[in-house]
Design a protein around this motif. Structure first.
Motif, PDB file in Angstrom:
ATOM      1  N   THR A 231      42.752  63.177  -2.914  1.00 11.57           N
ATOM      2  CA  THR A 231      44.024  62.496  -3.059  1.00 11.57           C
ATOM      3  C   THR A 231      44.533  63.142  -1.916  1.00 11.57           C
ATOM      4  N   LEU A 234      42.627  62.404   0.924  1.00 12.81           N
ATOM      5  CA  LEU A 234      43.170  61.269   1.352  1.00 12.81           C
ATOM      6  C   LEU A 234      44.531  61.412   2.385  1.00 12.81           C
ATOM      7  N   TRP A 238      44.681  60.157   6.570  1.00 14.13           N
ATOM      8  CA  TRP A 238      45.823  58.661   6.600  1.00 14.13           C
ATOM      9  C   TRP A 238      46.937  58.586   7.648  1.00 14.13           C
ATOM     10  N   ALA A 333      38.439  53.764   5.680  1.00 20.16           N
ATOM     11  CA  ALA A 333      39.297  54.188   4.888  1.00 20.16           C
ATOM     12  C   ALA A 333      40.054  53.457   4.236  1.00 20.16           C
ATOM     13  N   SER A 337      39.161  54.608   0.096  1.00 17.94           N
ATOM     14  CA  SER A 337      40.321  54.892  -0.710  1.00 17.94           C
ATOM     15  C   SER A 337      40.084  53.975  -1.879  1.00 17.94           C
ATOM     16  N   MET A 350      46.662  54.170  -3.816  1.00 15.67           N
ATOM     17  CA  MET A 350      46.591  53.217  -2.588  1.00 15.67           C
ATOM     18  C   MET A 350      48.028  53.026  -1.518  1.00 15.67           C
ATOM     19  N   VAL A 353      48.771  57.168  -0.076  1.00 16.76           N
ATOM     20  CA  VAL A 353      47.756  57.333   0.666  1.00 16.76           C
ATOM     21  C   VAL A 353      49.069  56.284   2.051  1.00 16.76           C
TER      22      VAL A 353
END
Length: 447
Positions: A231, A234, A238, A333, A337, A350, A353
């Protein structure tokens, strides 16, 4: 037989998935147009102080009197934010002596409307002391996207089929059965769909359901070490990708070239970037592709600082390359992800992020305001953020040719084993024939 085998039996990557993806292309195209619309709606045309004793409705005036009323800048053009005092202008003539007695524009501005007839800059006079408000307007627009996603995201779920696997894990097997039967019918597997039942679906999910709690919240994204690592990495990826992508893409006027041609060029660079990213993910892997694209984008943006301002072509080429690398990182990504988060919290992960990506897009215009403090600050921030996030991506687990995790426990087990267990050669052959995980299996899993 596992749940992936069940998905393959109703058509795998068939007509339903192709139709579903095609229907998403149109709104995605419109969204991209709106995201970069402010290159035009917030463009800054050439401008100078309005002179009540000179400017009128017909815009005809004496050139000599203009030069006597407005000082010239370093490029021998009328200053944008200064004029000579009104007391002097009343007695000036072409042969009079000019004094360096200036004042800010007190009566507004006159704008060059040869390219843009109207923008928010000309509408609200966002120039000179108010020029920062232009960046604020861009940031507010991005904030609107974030708020809209939070408020309307739940509403949109009523029109998009949920993941059948996710529905079963949440105890909504009847809805999952309805969706899967519909998919089987569209994919030409009506007989298989008729034979399905809630008991059959649940029997294929026994192993996953043993590890699933009655509810999954965003807390699950940080509760265990493996999930925290995924987490946090990511979130950084992002945020940094959005920060650089929109920071570069919404500041095209700094190149002082044809804005329409630049927008076309900076938009077209995304097409080969996505294609190269897709090929790299398939043959090299997700982790290397994501890390390399982010680090390369950071290096190109940093390198642009050392290019002289008069070398416009080289500066544009480097900036476009950096934006292309960031577009490639976005492409990776999105897929990566979804493969890293387990099924039970995939939608939650999802959502978190991508929301952080929106925060990055909000911050991007604000970083441009640091240009006044130092011209190197914006590219340094964009460049270092790309390098930092690219380095963080190296701590993620490779997912190419490996099964998607269904539970948090699976993520922890694979994290402790330093990666997802690779399929045996026999399993990889079977995987190629009937259940490729990604990107194909990722699309299947969205049913």
């Amino acid at each position: 037989m596992g749940f992936n085998d069940l998905l393959q039996s109703i058509g795998g990557l068939g007509c339903f998935q192709v139709l579903h993806t095609s229907m998403l292309l149109l709104p995605m195209c419109f969204m991209a147009c709106h995201n970069f619309l402010q290159n035009f709606t917030a463009a800054i045309p050439a401008h100078r102080c309005r002179l009540p004793w000179l400017d009128n409705q017909t815009m005809t005036y004496d050139r000599g009197l203009l030069l006597a009323s407005v000082p010239l800048d370093g490029n021998q053009k009328p200053e944008s934010c200064q004029r000579y005092t009104e007391a002097q202008s009343a007695v000036w003539s072409l042969n009079s002596t000019l004094y360096n007695n200036t004042e800010p524009c007190k009566d507004g501005w006159v704008y060059d409307k040869s390219v843009f007839s109207s923008t928010i800059v000309t509408e609200w006079d966002l120039v000179c002391d108010l020029h920062r408000m232009r960046q604020m307007a861009q940031s507010v627009y991005m904030a609107g996207l974030l708020v809209g996603a939070l408020l309307l995201g739940g509403l949109s779920d009523r029109f998009v089929p949920e993941s059948a696997r996710w529905l079963i894990l949440r105890g909504r097997s009847r809805e999952a059965l309805k969706y899967l039967q519909r998919v089987a019918r569209i994919n030409g597997k009506r007989e298989v769909g008729v034979k399905l039942s809630e008991e059959v679906l649940i029997s294929h999910m026994q192993s996953e359901m043993k590890h699933v709690k009655s509810s999954q919240s965003p807390v699950e994204l940080f509760r265990t070490p493996g999930m925290r690592r995924v987490t946090i990495c990511l979130l950084l990826v992002w945020f940094s990708a959005s920060l650089g992508f929109y920071g570069v893409g919404m500041d095209l006027q700094k190149f002082k070239s044809n804005i329409f041609l630049l927008q076309f060029f900076f938009g077209a660079i995304d097409i080969p970037a996505h294609l190269i990213s897709a090929m790299s993910m398939s043959y090299i892997g997700r982790r290397v592709t994501l890390s390399a694209s982010l680090i390369l984008s950071g290096l190109t943006l940093l390198a642009n600082m050392f290019i002289p301002q008069d070398m416009i072509i080289l500066r544009i080429a480097l900036a476009a390359l950096g934006k292309g690398c960031l577009a490639a990182s976005f492409s990776c990504a999105y897929l990566y992800s979804g493969e890293l988060f387990p099924t039970v919290v995939r939608q939650t992960g999802m959502g978190v992020v991508t929301m952080n990506g929106r925060v990055g897009s909000m911050v991007a215009p604000l970083v441009l305001m640091l240009w006044e403090v130092s011209t190197i600050l914006p590219p340094v921030i964009y460049g270092l953020s790309g390098i930092l996030s690219g380095s963080a991506a190296l701590f993620l687990t490779e997912t190419r040719n490996r099964q998607l995790p269904d539970t948090v426990g699976q993520v922890e087990t694979r994290s402790k084993s330093k990666g997802f267990p690779r399929n045996t050669p026999k399993e990889e052959v079977a995987l190629t024939k009937r259940e490729p995980t990604s990107p194909q299996n990722h699309l299947i899993d969205t049913l």
